[in-house]
Design a protein around this motif. Structure first.
Motif, PDB file in Angstrom:
ATOM      1  N   SER A   2       0.833  -1.206   0.000  1.00 44.29           N
ATOM      2  CA  SER A   2       0.000   0.000   0.000  1.00 44.29           C
ATOM      3  C   SER A   2       0.866   1.254   0.000  1.00 44.29           C
ATOM      4  CB  SER A   2      -0.920  -0.013   1.215  1.00 44.29           C
ATOM      5  OG  SER A   2      -0.168  -0.008   2.398  1.00 44.29           O
ATOM      6  N   GLN A   5       2.412   6.065   4.363  1.00 43.66           N
ATOM      7  CA  GLN A   5       1.802   7.152   5.117  1.00 43.66           C
ATOM      8  C   GLN A   5       2.923   7.916   5.815  1.00 43.66           C
ATOM      9  OE1 GLN A   5      -0.518   6.088   8.594  1.00 43.66           O
ATOM     10  NE2 GLN A   5       0.585   4.156   8.827  1.00 43.66           N
ATOM     11  N   LEU A   7       3.912   9.597   9.351  1.00 40.15           N
ATOM     12  CA  LEU A   7       3.601   9.645  10.777  1.00 40.15           C
ATOM     13  C   LEU A   7       4.485  10.714  11.406  1.00 40.15           C
ATOM     14  CD1 LEU A   7       3.668   5.793  11.283  1.00 40.15           C
ATOM     15  CD2 LEU A   7       1.623   7.219  11.261  1.00 40.15           C
ATOM     16  N   ALA A  23       2.650  16.252   1.476  1.00 37.67           N
ATOM     17  CA  ALA A  23       1.681  15.153   1.456  1.00 37.67           C
ATOM     18  C   ALA A  23       0.527  15.452   0.508  1.00 37.67           C
ATOM     19  CB  ALA A  23       1.159  14.888   2.864  1.00 37.67           C
ATOM     20  N   LEU A  28      -0.525  11.708  -0.083  1.00 32.67           N
ATOM     21  CA  LEU A  28      -0.234  10.805   1.032  1.00 32.67           C
ATOM     22  C   LEU A  28      -1.032  11.186   2.277  1.00 32.67           C
ATOM     23  CD1 LEU A  28       3.652  10.577   0.679  1.00 32.67           C
ATOM     24  CD2 LEU A  28       1.930   8.955  -0.158  1.00 32.67           C
ATOM     25  N   VAL A  29      -1.392  10.192   3.046  1.00 32.22           N
ATOM     26  CA  VAL A  29      -2.067  10.397   4.325  1.00 32.22           C
ATOM     27  C   VAL A  29      -1.027  10.796   5.365  1.00 32.22           C
ATOM     28  CG1 VAL A  29      -3.352   9.258   6.188  1.00 32.22           C
ATOM     29  CG2 VAL A  29      -3.912   8.778   3.795  1.00 32.22           C
ATOM     30  N   VAL A  30      -1.377  11.786   6.192  1.00 36.58           N
ATOM     31  CA  VAL A  30      -0.506  12.229   7.283  1.00 36.58           C
ATOM     32  C   VAL A  30      -1.231  11.968   8.596  1.00 36.58           C
ATOM     33  CG1 VAL A  30       0.631  14.192   8.390  1.00 36.58           C
ATOM     34  CG2 VAL A  30       0.511  14.070   5.899  1.00 36.58           C
ATOM     35  N   THR A  31      -0.507  11.412   9.563  1.00 37.92           N
ATOM     36  CA  THR A  31      -1.041  11.244  10.907  1.00 37.92           C
ATOM     37  C   THR A  31      -0.145  11.999  11.874  1.00 37.92           C
ATOM     38  OG1 THR A  31      -1.911   9.062  10.350  1.00 37.92           O
ATOM     39  CG2 THR A  31      -1.724   9.595  12.687  1.00 37.92           C
ATOM     40  N   MET A  45      -7.331  13.473   4.509  1.00 33.49           N
ATOM     41  CA  MET A  45      -5.986  12.906   4.371  1.00 33.49           C
ATOM     42  C   MET A  45      -5.095  13.270   5.560  1.00 33.49           C
ATOM     43  SD  MET A  45      -6.055  11.249   1.494  1.00 33.49           S
ATOM     44  CE  MET A  45      -4.434  11.087   0.750  1.00 33.49           C
ATOM     45  N   ARG A  47      -4.881  13.114   9.599  1.00 31.63           N
ATOM     46  CA  ARG A  47      -5.454  12.534  10.817  1.00 31.63           C
ATOM     47  C   ARG A  47      -4.706  13.067  12.024  1.00 31.63           C
ATOM     48  NH1 ARG A  47      -4.468   6.403  10.054  1.00 31.63           N
ATOM     49  NH2 ARG A  47      -4.583   6.647  12.279  1.00 31.63           N
ATOM     50  N   ASN A  65       2.260   1.540  14.892  1.00 33.82           N
ATOM     51  CA  ASN A  65       1.488   1.731  13.669  1.00 33.82           C
ATOM     52  C   ASN A  65       2.327   1.943  12.417  1.00 33.82           C
ATOM     53  OD1 ASN A  65      -1.591   1.947  14.399  1.00 33.82           O
ATOM     54  ND2 ASN A  65      -0.418   2.832  16.080  1.00 33.82           N
ATOM     55  N   ASP A  70       6.792   3.301   5.405  1.00 33.93           N
ATOM     56  CA  ASP A  70       6.160   4.533   5.861  1.00 33.93           C
ATOM     57  C   ASP A  70       7.254   5.561   6.154  1.00 33.93           C
ATOM     58  OD1 ASP A  70       3.561   3.609   5.684  1.00 33.93           O
ATOM     59  OD2 ASP A  70       3.371   3.171   7.817  1.00 33.93           O
TER      60      ASP A  70
END
Length: 153
Positions: A2, A5, A7, A23, A28-31, A45, A47, A65, A70
């Motif tokens: 996948s 992400q 982090l 991102a 891209l997803v950012v947490t 996108m 979090r 996680n 990543d």
């Protein structure tokens, strides 16, 4: 595999806006992981994860996680080491990548600095975060993200 992400160890991160810019451009997803105090985003996108106030709660959440490939953004050297063990790419907020080749020296220098502060031989001042650091980070994150995306393809 996948898409990677990003982090972010967000409590003291000076490059949150830069992370979001890169991102968004690359999809891209950012947490952002913190002990609280961050304003949530309406962007799906982006979090936000709020962890307990424990000393390493954010670090533990990130390590638990993080997946291979990543991207972890942190100035925390033990977190960088743990993230590398998970197969993540790790970048400091000044644009310096942490790698298997340099993490041992970074840990040793961290320990030496702590020892010098504890014995009073060093005041432990960090240099201020500069515009050049911010620019270097943007370029480094773009490179790392593109590498991670290519590896996921």
């Amino acid at each position: 595999m996948s898409a990677p992400q990003i982090l972010v160890d967000a409590d003291a991160c000076p490059v949150k806006e830069e992370v979001v810019r890169v991102a968004e451009r690359l999809g891209l997803v950012v947490t952002f992981v913190s002990n609280g105090g961050l304003r949530p985003s309406r962007d799906p996108m982006i979090r936000h994860v709020v962890v307990s106030k424990g000393a390493d709660a954010a670090d533990d959440w990130i390590v638990d996680n993080a997946q291979k490939n990543d991207i972890v953004i942190t100035a925390d050297i033990p977190l960088a080491s743990r993230s590398l063990e998970r197969g993540a790419h790790v970048l400091g907020p000044a644009g310096k990548p942490f790698t298997a080749d340099n993490i041992g020296m970074a840990m040793a220098m961290r320990d030496l600095g702590r020892h010098l502060r504890e014995t009073g031989e060093s005041k432990g001042y960090n240099s201020s975060f500069s515009r050049e650091d911010r620019s270097r980070f943007l370029g480094a994150l773009d490179q790392v993200a593109r590498r991670a995306i290519a590896a996921a393809s």
